[in-house]
Design an enzyme around this catalytic site. Structure first.
Site, PDB file in Angstrom:
ATOM      1  N   SER A 120       0.696  -1.502   0.012  1.00 28.86           N
ATOM      2  CA  SER A 120      -0.091  -0.269   0.185  1.00 28.86           C
ATOM      3  C   SER A 120       0.680   0.951  -0.236  1.00 28.86           C
ATOM      4  CB  SER A 120      -1.205   0.527   0.771  1.00 28.86           C
ATOM      5  OG  SER A 120      -1.816   0.828   0.899  1.00 28.86           O
ATOM      6  N   ASP A 135      -4.752   8.405  -0.415  1.00 29.12           N
ATOM      7  CA  ASP A 135      -4.941   8.790   1.350  1.00 29.12           C
ATOM      8  C   ASP A 135      -5.223  10.512   1.392  1.00 29.12           C
ATOM      9  OD1 ASP A 135      -4.085   6.298   1.852  1.00 29.12           O
ATOM     10  OD2 ASP A 135      -1.705   6.578   2.141  1.00 29.12           O
ATOM     11  N   HIS A 157      -4.496  -0.459  -3.770  1.00 35.99           N
ATOM     12  CA  HIS A 157      -6.398  -0.684  -3.486  1.00 35.99           C
ATOM     13  C   HIS A 157      -7.506  -0.592  -5.118  1.00 35.99           C
ATOM     14  CE1 HIS A 157      -4.690  -1.430   0.450  1.00 35.99           C
ATOM     15  NE2 HIS A 157      -4.288  -0.025  -0.036  1.00 35.99           N
TER      16      HIS A 157
END
Length: 229
Positions: A120, A135, A157
């Site tokens: 990630s 984010d 993701h």
């Protein structure tokens, strides 16, 4: 260089990092000494994050030391055979790494043979910049430039799905916005469960799901496991 860039750390029905353990074991090649960079952790302490990582990797014979716990982080990076960067908030990860002067030493050590493992946010940090993170910018990292170990931008993701009735942009629309202002970039939409493994000069896509590649002015291209970048 040796890189293992994972979209995520957890899959439904599996324990944390369970799906990644065979990949990690296969790429260790005798390496055992690891430093862990936990700075992406926000809602868990860096000690908690480090201890959790150490516990999961112990059965593989990997000895994990949190970079925040050592008196001389640069010396620890130089001695490390493995550099592990956990997920969480990419902006905080980059900010802490930059302020501590770790970016150049980490990149140099990986180029000289250390294995880099990141999931990630840790995968984002391996890219030229963090401009394809998902984010929230909770802190200012004083620039987006990152490690530049992998030449393409990764969006971890990745999914293009929207909840019913949701009127916000899809992930592809967000990526297309980036490509308008930075048309020189190539973005890999890496869905959960997928990874990119770099070894012996070859970057190979793995995982069960379709990965997408985005370039300015071109249709998205679907890639499957085994594709070589």
């Amino acid at each position: 260089m040796e890189l293992l860039l994972l979209s995520n750390s957890t899959l439904p029905g599996k324990a944390w990092l369970e799906h990644a353990l065979p990949l990690i074991a296969n790429q260790l090649n005798g390496r055992r000494s690891a430093v862990f960079i936990p700075f992406a952790g926000v809602t868990q302490t860096w000690d908690e994050y480090t201890d959790k990582t150490a516990e999961v990797l112990a059965p593989l014979g990997v000895n994990v030391t949190g970079i925040h716990r050592v008196a001389d982080p640069l010396a620890a990076i130089e001695k490390a055979e493995i550099i592990i960067v956990g997920g969480g908030n990419t902006f905080q990860l980059l900010k802490e790494s930059r302020e501590r002067g770790l970016l150049a030493p980490v990149a140099d050590r990986v180029k000289r043979g250390a294995l880099y493992i990141g999931w990630s946010a840790g995968a984002n940090l391996a890219c030229p910049t963090i401009r394809t993170t998902n984010d929230m910018p909770i802190v200012d990292p004083n620039g987006f430039d990152a490690l530049d170990l992998f030449p393409l931008q990764i969006n971890p993701h990745f999914t293009n799905a929207l909840p019913e009735g949701h009127k916000g942009e899809t992930r592809e629309q967000r990526i297309r916005e980036l490509l308008v202002v930075a048309p020189e970039l190539t973005v890999i939409g890496l869905p959960e469960g997928n990874w990119i493994q770099v070894s012996n000069g070859q970057a190979v896509l793995g995982g069960p799901n379709t990965t997408w590649v985005f370039k300015a002015g071109e249709e998205a291209v679907a890639l499957e496991a085994g594709h070589r970048f």
